[in-house]
Scaffold this active site. Structure first.
Site, PDB file in Angstrom:
ATOM      1  CG  HIS A  92      35.936  62.627  63.157  1.00 17.13           C
ATOM      2  ND1 HIS A  92      36.525  63.722  63.753  1.00 17.13           N
ATOM      3  CD2 HIS A  92      35.995  62.841  61.820  1.00 17.13           C
ATOM      4  CE1 HIS A  92      36.918  64.563  62.807  1.00 17.13           C
ATOM      5  NE2 HIS A  92      36.624  64.051  61.631  1.00 17.13           N
ATOM      6  CG  ASP A 103      30.120  62.350  65.427  1.00 19.17           C
ATOM      7  OD1 ASP A 103      29.439  63.015  64.621  1.00 19.17           O
ATOM      8  OD2 ASP A 103      31.338  62.116  65.257  1.00 19.17           O
ATOM      9  CD  GLN A 147      30.477  61.398  57.651  1.00 20.84           C
ATOM     10  OE1 GLN A 147      29.846  61.313  56.597  1.00 20.84           O
ATOM     11  NE2 GLN A 147      31.554  62.164  57.768  1.00 20.84           N
ATOM     12  CE  LYS A 192      31.864  66.174  58.628  1.00 21.84           C
ATOM     13  NZ  LYS A 192      33.078  66.129  57.819  1.00 21.84           N
ATOM     14  CB  CYS A 218      39.694  63.025  61.643  1.00 19.92           C
ATOM     15  SG  CYS A 218      40.224  64.487  60.768  1.00 19.92           S
TER      16      CYS A 218
END
Lengths: 177, 454
Positions: free
Chosen positions: B162, B239, B242, B265, B405
């Site tokens: 991303h 990261d 998700q 999220k 993104c």
């Protein structure tokens, strides 16, 4: 018609595939010098819709008048009211609305005087910004009236306007030459 | 029992939901999911004359009532500046704010002092890069030297990042003279691990990569990548945007040095995210944002800084958001992350199975049977993603369109944009099926070949 069919009118879907006026653009400098040889002022504008990445490069050729064969081009004067939009070509990629809009723009504006083209552009813009309140005037807009449904989708107005904004910018650029 | 203006009745106590009781190893069913949906007011509305089908949780998730109430309750009863002031409200606000940190830390297997509040994951990664920048300028003294970068040093990311886990590293490389390298992506959307073994080398100082791709749904092999980094003594930044919302994640067990995730999220509000850092590493890092609430003593030319996490939390904090995020974590924990993950894995496979039945639709990333998150991004041949999204929206289906993104990944996979459906614990199999059926109508509507395979 459903809302979706109002947005994606048949004529829009057809133009998004037919892409009138879409070409592999030659380098601008070549087009400018070739245009100058035939008394045309050539300029282009590249516009990007940053929300979706759609892009259009629209190239305008301005001639001296509605009948360039008989009139002598006067390259020293600024744009006189009867300066004609002699040619329009474009390259780009994006959604069906933006691509159809570029295609219909070239059909609609090619051959008009600059004054007429500007008036039509303003009419188109006003209609698109009206959130569905202004009914498109087919007499004035011709096929471009098919974008009337777009004005009810504020997120898509930019898509439809993209090539017209490019035309506006390219026109100013060509006039300044 | 409480009445809500949107016409629903919740039996849930104000602090947490009773509909999401965690029953270890009992899988979620559509019946459970219908109950869960009752806790999410926003899901109960019509869009364009159809019931809303929300399949954009990969971009932002919805909030259960308990989260909305936690934020409101804070403002109604405890609102005060934290870590300053000795009055009762200030003390109470500080207590709930720090309790929220403990809740979120425990959720990801961390200690409370290893969680730094940020506005979102983007800010968390920027915090890291600017702290390392400052270390590269000599700030933070000896302890910060391990974060100092310069010419000859290499930062490694992947081609599937991303932009939030790419551009901050690009900028850090520009500021320090370090070189940015990347692990390439294979045609199937997974990382080229053979290449990774060559890209991560003796000059690598830091390896940053996503735990799960927001485009392809691929779950990266963290242990393998961490091992590559350890071999050369590089720091690892994960990261986890998700994955923390969708899978049981234990950052300690993953042995990453830093991780970033976003509250919005994971059923929380916007404006809150977190940076995880191993305590001993955070302790050596110079601050990024400076000002109030992060200092011990100050004179006109000099300041001493607090220990982490306060060192990285200058200014008045995102108090109500942190508290609401803790409520979101409570909701997820009570539902059970193992059950959430299993349900979404099922939805993900259902998506992939159904997409294979539609002509002219290309799935980005690994196909059927490969472990993936509960999301799928597709390219519909001959129809631009925005037109696909418009068609779905007309049927009340909310999906993400565009490059999500992740422009480099889209370019690598040969497309400029895609249409992504991303699920969460409140999505039913019927919703996935509706998405698939509606997607099959897209190509015929736009007059291109495609649709359901015969």
């Amino acid at each position: 018609m459903s809302d979706l069919q109002t947005l994606y009118q048949t004529i829009i879907l057809e133009h998004s595939k037919a892409r009138h006026g879409a070409v592999d653009l030659a380098p601008l400098t070549d087009a400018v010098s070739r245009g100058a040889a035939s008394g045309l002022r050539v300029a282009e504008s590249h516009q990007i819709n940053t929300t979706c990445g759609d892009e259009v490069t629209l190239r305008v050729s301005l001639g001296a008048g509605a009948s360039p064969e008989t009139d002598t081009p006067d390259s020293t004067a600024g744009a006189s009211p009867d300066t004609a939009v002699s040619d329009l070509v474009w390259a780009g990629e994006g959604c069906s609305i933006s691509q159809a809009s570029a295609s219909i723009l070239t059909d609609t504006l090619r051959g008009l005087s600059v004054t007429e083209a500007r008036a039509l552009l303003e009419n188109f813009r006003e209609m698109l910004r009206s959130r569905g309140k202004i009914e498109p005037d087919e007499e004035i807009l011709g096929d471009a009236a098919a974008f009337g449904g777009v004005s009810r989708y504020p997120a898509r107005v930019k898509c439809a306007m993209l090539p017209w904004v490019a035309f506006e910018a390219a026109l100013i650029e060509a006039e300044s030459q | 029992m409480k009445e809500y203006p949107w016409g629903m009745t919740s039996l849930a106590p104000s602090s947490a939901s009773s509909t999401a009781l965690h029953q270890e190893s009992v899988p979620l069913t559509n019946i459970d999911v219908e109950r869960i949906r009752n806790d999410f007011p926003v899901l109960h509305q019509s869009v364009n004359g159809h019931p809303l089908t929300y399949l954009d949780s990969g971009a932002t998730s919805q909030n259960p009532i308990s989260v909305l109430e936690a934020e409101q309750e804070y403002y109604e009863q405890r609102n005060a500046a934290v870590h300053r002031g000795a009055h009762t409200l200030a003390v109470e606000a500080t207590e709930v704010f720090e309790a929220a940190r403990e809740t979120v830390a425990a959720f990801v297997g961390a200690q409370a002092d290893e969680i730094v509040w940020t506005s979102n994951a983007t800010e968390a990664i920027n915090l890291l890069t600017y702290s390392f920048s400052n270390a590269s300028l000599g700030l933070g003294g000896l302890a910060a030297r391990q974060f100092s970068l310069g010419t000859g040093d290499e930062i490694v990311v992947t081609e599937m990042e991303h932009h939030a886990n790419l551009i901050p590293w690009q900028q850090l490389a520009l500021r320090t003279g370090a070189t940015l390298r990347f692990i390439p992506v294979l045609d199937d959307g997974t990382l080229d691990l053979l290449a990774a073994a060559n890209v991560v080398g003796p000059h690598t100082r830091l390896l940053a990569f996503t735990h799960g791709s927001n485009v392809t749904g691929t779950i990266n092999p963290v242990a393998e990548l961490v091992a590559l980094a350890r071999k050369v003594g590089a720091l690892v930044v994960l990261d986890a945007c998700q994955t923390v919302p969708h899978l049981p994640v234990d950052l300690k067990a993953l042995d990453v040095d830093f991780a970033a995730f976003s509250g919005h999220k994971m059923l929380g509000p916007t404006g809150i995210g977190a940076l995880y850092g191993k305590a001993e590493l955070l302790a050596g890092m110079p601050p990024f944002l400076t000002g109030g609430s992060m200092i011990t003593t100050v004179d006109m030319t000099h300041a001493e800084f607090l220990a982490p996490p306060q060192r990285f939390e200058a200014g008045t904090q995102r108090i109500s958001q942190a508290i609401a995020l803790a409520a979101a974590v409570d909701y997820l924990r009570e539902t059970g992350m193992d059950r959430v993950a299993a349900w979404e894995a099922q939805l993900g496979q259902r998506l992939v199975t159904g997409l294979a039945e539609i002509d002219g639709v290309r799935l980005l990333g690994p196909g059927l049977g490969v472990e993936r998150l509960g999301l799928a991004a597709v390219d519909v041949a001959g129809v631009h993603a925005h037109d696909v999204g418009q068609f779905l929206d007309d049927a009340g289906i909310a999906v993400r369109v565009g490059h999500h993104c992740a422009q480099p990944l889209h370019r690598r996979l040969g497309v400029t944009a895609s249409t992504r459906a991303s699920t969460y614990l409140y999505n039913t199999t019927d919703e996935v099926d509706l998405f698939l059926a509606t997607l099959a109508e897209v190509a015929p509507f736009f007059g291109v070949n495609g649709g359901v395979k015969r």
